[in-house]
Design an enzyme around this catalytic site. Structure first.
Site, mmCIF file in Angstrom:
data_model
loop_
_atom_site.group_PDB
_atom_site.id
_atom_site.type_symbol
_atom_site.label_atom_id
_atom_site.label_comp_id
_atom_site.label_asym_id
_atom_site.label_seq_id
_atom_site.Cartn_x
_atom_site.Cartn_y
_atom_site.Cartn_z
ATOM 1 N N LYS A 1 38.550 -18.552 -32.077
ATOM 2 C CA LYS A 1 38.089 -19.890 -31.672
ATOM 3 C C LYS A 1 36.618 -20.090 -32.020
ATOM 4 O O LYS A 1 36.183 -21.202 -32.317
ATOM 5 C CB LYS A 1 38.344 -20.120 -30.178
ATOM 6 C CG LYS A 1 39.724 -20.704 -29.904
ATOM 7 C CD LYS A 1 40.820 -19.696 -30.052
ATOM 8 C CE LYS A 1 41.945 -19.970 -30.936
ATOM 9 N NZ LYS A 1 42.946 -18.900 -31.006
ATOM 10 N N ALA B 1 45.278 7.189 -23.924
ATOM 11 C CA ALA B 1 46.199 7.762 -22.943
ATOM 12 C C ALA B 1 47.454 8.289 -23.627
ATOM 13 O O ALA B 1 47.975 7.673 -24.564
ATOM 14 C CB ALA B 1 46.578 6.690 -21.921
ATOM 15 N N ARG C 1 53.335 -10.211 -34.585
ATOM 16 C CA ARG C 1 52.778 -8.981 -34.031
ATOM 17 C C ARG C 1 53.889 -8.189 -33.362
ATOM 18 O O ARG C 1 54.896 -8.752 -32.936
ATOM 19 C CB ARG C 1 51.661 -9.316 -33.029
ATOM 20 C CG ARG C 1 50.460 -9.939 -33.722
ATOM 21 C CD ARG C 1 49.363 -10.307 -32.751
ATOM 22 N NE ARG C 1 48.800 -9.175 -32.035
ATOM 23 C CZ ARG C 1 47.813 -8.405 -32.478
ATOM 24 N NH1 ARG C 1 47.289 -8.607 -33.673
ATOM 25 N NH2 ARG C 1 47.341 -7.414 -31.746
ATOM 26 N N GLY D 1 52.742 -16.390 -43.902
ATOM 27 C CA GLY D 1 53.098 -16.791 -42.539
ATOM 28 C C GLY D 1 52.337 -18.031 -42.100
ATOM 29 O O GLY D 1 51.115 -18.023 -42.033
ATOM 30 N N GLU E 1 41.149 2.752 -21.343
ATOM 31 C CA GLU E 1 41.069 1.935 -22.558
ATOM 32 C C GLU E 1 40.553 2.808 -23.701
ATOM 33 O O GLU E 1 39.510 3.443 -23.585
ATOM 34 C CB GLU E 1 40.154 0.728 -22.334
ATOM 35 C CG GLU E 1 39.830 -0.074 -23.591
ATOM 36 C CD GLU E 1 41.045 -0.551 -24.380
ATOM 37 O OE1 GLU E 1 41.878 -1.266 -23.809
ATOM 38 O OE2 GLU E 1 41.171 -0.185 -25.572
ATOM 39 N N HIS F 1 38.827 -43.755 -17.449
ATOM 40 C CA HIS F 1 38.735 -44.483 -18.711
ATOM 41 C C HIS F 1 37.304 -44.422 -19.233
ATOM 42 O O HIS F 1 36.374 -44.541 -18.435
ATOM 43 C CB HIS F 1 39.137 -45.942 -18.490
ATOM 44 C CG HIS F 1 39.034 -46.772 -19.729
ATOM 45 N ND1 HIS F 1 39.962 -46.692 -20.747
ATOM 46 C CD2 HIS F 1 38.100 -47.680 -20.133
ATOM 47 C CE1 HIS F 1 39.604 -47.523 -21.718
ATOM 48 N NE2 HIS F 1 38.478 -48.126 -21.364
ATOM 49 N N GLY G 1 52.367 -19.405 -39.148
ATOM 50 C CA GLY G 1 52.437 -19.442 -37.685
ATOM 51 C C GLY G 1 51.049 -19.669 -37.125
ATOM 52 O O GLY G 1 50.172 -20.234 -37.794
ATOM 53 N N CYS H 1 42.563 -9.895 -27.322
ATOM 54 C CA CYS H 1 42.140 -11.280 -27.083
ATOM 55 C C CYS H 1 40.631 -11.452 -27.225
ATOM 56 O O CYS H 1 40.162 -12.286 -27.995
ATOM 57 C CB CYS H 1 42.604 -11.704 -25.691
ATOM 58 S SG CYS H 1 42.077 -13.339 -25.230
#
Ligand code: FAD
Ligand code: NAD
Length: 469
Positions: A53, A119, A277, A188, A36, A448, A190, A44
């Site tokens: 969020k 990498a 993206r 955008g 990484e 309920h 979206g 994310c």
């Protein structure tokens, strides 16, 4: 060059695709190395799902308090609320840190070797890693593997005539504001444009959204997005549909747009470009493998194999839908195959959620998609206005819709729009994946009062047996 590392599985990219593949491979006893270049958790956890969020929650709480500072029918009174943006951003960063640290711990627990660095692909079984930071200069680390898994994700698409920089920002910058702009123009309508547009508007910023298509969230059907459109309007977001962006004004403080023959300038202290993206497939030697591609996306088969034996690809790098849970499921699928299991990646449905206010959730086929597939289908909707729990949550705009085969009532798809309906994704996905019929859902006792009763009622309505509408 230091001594090469030899491993069975080498994964490039520690996002949801790569880190889940690594954890599963570790569980299965496969010697695994994960490379990484930036931060574990990928887009994310660091600059995508989770931080967005978190800020949506901040903005929701702030906005609700502001409502109570006015005339609240609930009888609650609050003084004019304020916001400490630096603290909000720090709280969001704290959640990111907790989750990314957790990923590191899980990788360690499952004996995955994590190599920090960028990498570069040498060939289908060899990768060199350029170390990053911590004073390590030069000396690339060579890694040889039997299986190479590509999970390098995606990056924001730029508008060629208005590149990122200065007032023109991507979601990454929008998720870590130092100061709120007075006005934000968003290109955008979206996922990103509307999720973050709602955040900024609820925090008091003047927001205008410019969309080339004739409706917001064009990937969903028109009925589904109507309540979102109405809510954005009520919130005071400017929606400019079928509108083209021409560029920044000369003073850089406005955005020139064109609708039909009419040109206009929208105030824009900042411009958030959210026009999609693109797979991250360039700049690290991937092209030297000459893999079959779909544009910038690596083409894979139903087992996530690329066109080169022993080279696999998952997640955003393989194109749409660019969703974290798809990447994770593909990661597990690849790890299990490398362990010798027979697996294919053929989900019956990949749920999708847009965290607008109200939220939108879909899984499987819409009525139109079923018709286009030549299936004789029935569909039925149940309005949240007839659901008691939704009334107690002041959240009655929206509905749940089910799509099923006419002949045997096999459920093909679900759609919902409304407050809190993102949590329906689990029930929707399970019913489709398990081959449920309308009767299975309609005759399951739902607790309920819950919003989930609307799922049962939609299935009953499709059977002509709805009880509360
Ligand atoms: P990524 O998460 O992009 O990870 C790829 C990793 O590879 C990165 O960490 C990168 O640094 C690393 N890398 C790349 N090249 C190299 C290299 N050469 N060497 C070493 N490392 C490399 N999806 C959802 O499902 N739900 C949501 O609510 C949601 N919200 C989002 C909100 C925003 C603002 C954004 C931008 C995205 C959102 N997404 C959401 C999409 C989601 O983030 C992606 O689908 C997901 O992260 C893809 O996972 P991935 O593993 O394929 O790639
Ligand atoms: P998107 O594909 O969701 O939306 C892009 C929008 O921009 C579309 O409506 C498109 O018509 C419009 N557009 C394209 N070019 C334009 C132009 N020149 N002028 C005006 N409008 C234009 O892309 P996004 O919002 O950037 O998000 C990228 C990806 O990230 C998504 O596809 C999704 O996979 C992922 N994501 C998911 C979530 C979630 O699951 N809740 C949230 C955020 C992002």
């Amino acid at each position: 060059m230091s001594n090469p590392i030899n491993t069975t599985l080498l994964i490039i990219g520690g996002g949801p695709g790569g880190y889940v593949a690594a954890i599963r491979a570790g569980q299965l006893g496969i010697p695994t190395v994960l490379v990484e270049g930036d931060a574990l958790g990928g887009t994310c956890l660091n600059i995508g799902c989770i931080p967005s969020k978190a800020l949506i929650h901040v903005a929701e709480q702030f906005h609700a308090l502001q409502g109570y500072a006015g005339d609240s029918p609930l009888g609650i009174r609050a003084e004019a609320p304020g916001i400490d943006l630096a603290r909000s951003v720090a709280w969001k960063d704290g959640i990111v840190k907790k989750l990314t640290t957790g990923v590191g711990a899980l990788l360690k627990k499952h004996k995955v070797t994590v190599v920090q660095g960028w990498a570069r692909i040498v060939d289908g079984k060899t990768v060199d890693v350029d170390p990053v930071a911590k004073g390590k200069a030069g000396a690339p680390q060579r890694i040889r593997c039997e299986h190479l898994l590509l999970a390098t994700g995606s990056e924001p698409a730029a508008l060629p005539f208005m590149p990122f920089g200065g007032p023109v920002i991507s979601s990454t910058e929008a998720l870590s504001p130092k100061k709120l702009p007075k006005s934000l123009a968003i290109v955008g309508a979206g996922y990103i444009g509307l999720e973050l547009g709602t955040v900024y508007r609820k925090l008091g910023v003047k927001v205008d959204v410019i969309e080339a298509q004739d409706r917001i969230l064009p990937i969903y059907d028109a009925d589904l997005v109507k309540p979102v459109h109405a809510a954005l309007k009520a919130l005071g977001v400017g929606l400019h549909l079928q509108t083209q962006v021409l560029g920044l004004t000369e003073d850089g403080k406005g955005l020139r747009v064109q609708s039909g023959k009419t040109e206009d300038v929208l105030p824009a202290q900042q411009v958030l470009v959210a026009v999609g993206r693109k797979p991250r497939s360039r700049g690290f030697g991937l092209s030297s493998l000459m893999l079959d591609m779909d544009g910038l996306a690596v083409r894979v088969d139903d087992r996530c194999r690329t066109s080169m034996t022993g080279v696999w690809a998952i997640g955003d790098l393989t194109g749409e839908p660019m969703l974290a849970h798809r990447a994770m499921a593909q990661g597990e699928c690849v790890a299990e195959q490398i362990a010798g299991h027979t697996r294919r990646f053929v989900p019956a449905a990949i749920p999708a959620v847009c965290f607008t206010d109200p939220e939108v959730v879909t899984a499987g086929l819409s009525p139109r998609q079923a018709a286009e597939a030549g299936i004789d289908a029935i569909d039925a909707s149940f309005p949240l206005a007839a659901n008691g729990r939704s009334m107690t949550l002041e959240s009655t705009d929206g509905f749940v819709r089910v799509v099923a085969r006419r002949d045997n009532h096999l459920i093909l798809g679900w759609q919902a729009v409304g407050g809190g309906v993102s949590e329906f994704a689990a029930a929707f996905g399970q019913s489709i994946e398990m081959g449920a019929r309308l009767e299975d859902v309609g005759h399951t006792i739902h607790a309920h009062p819950t919003q989930g009763e609307a799922i049962q009622e939609a299935a009953l309505r499709a059977l002509g047996q709805a009880l509360h509408v």
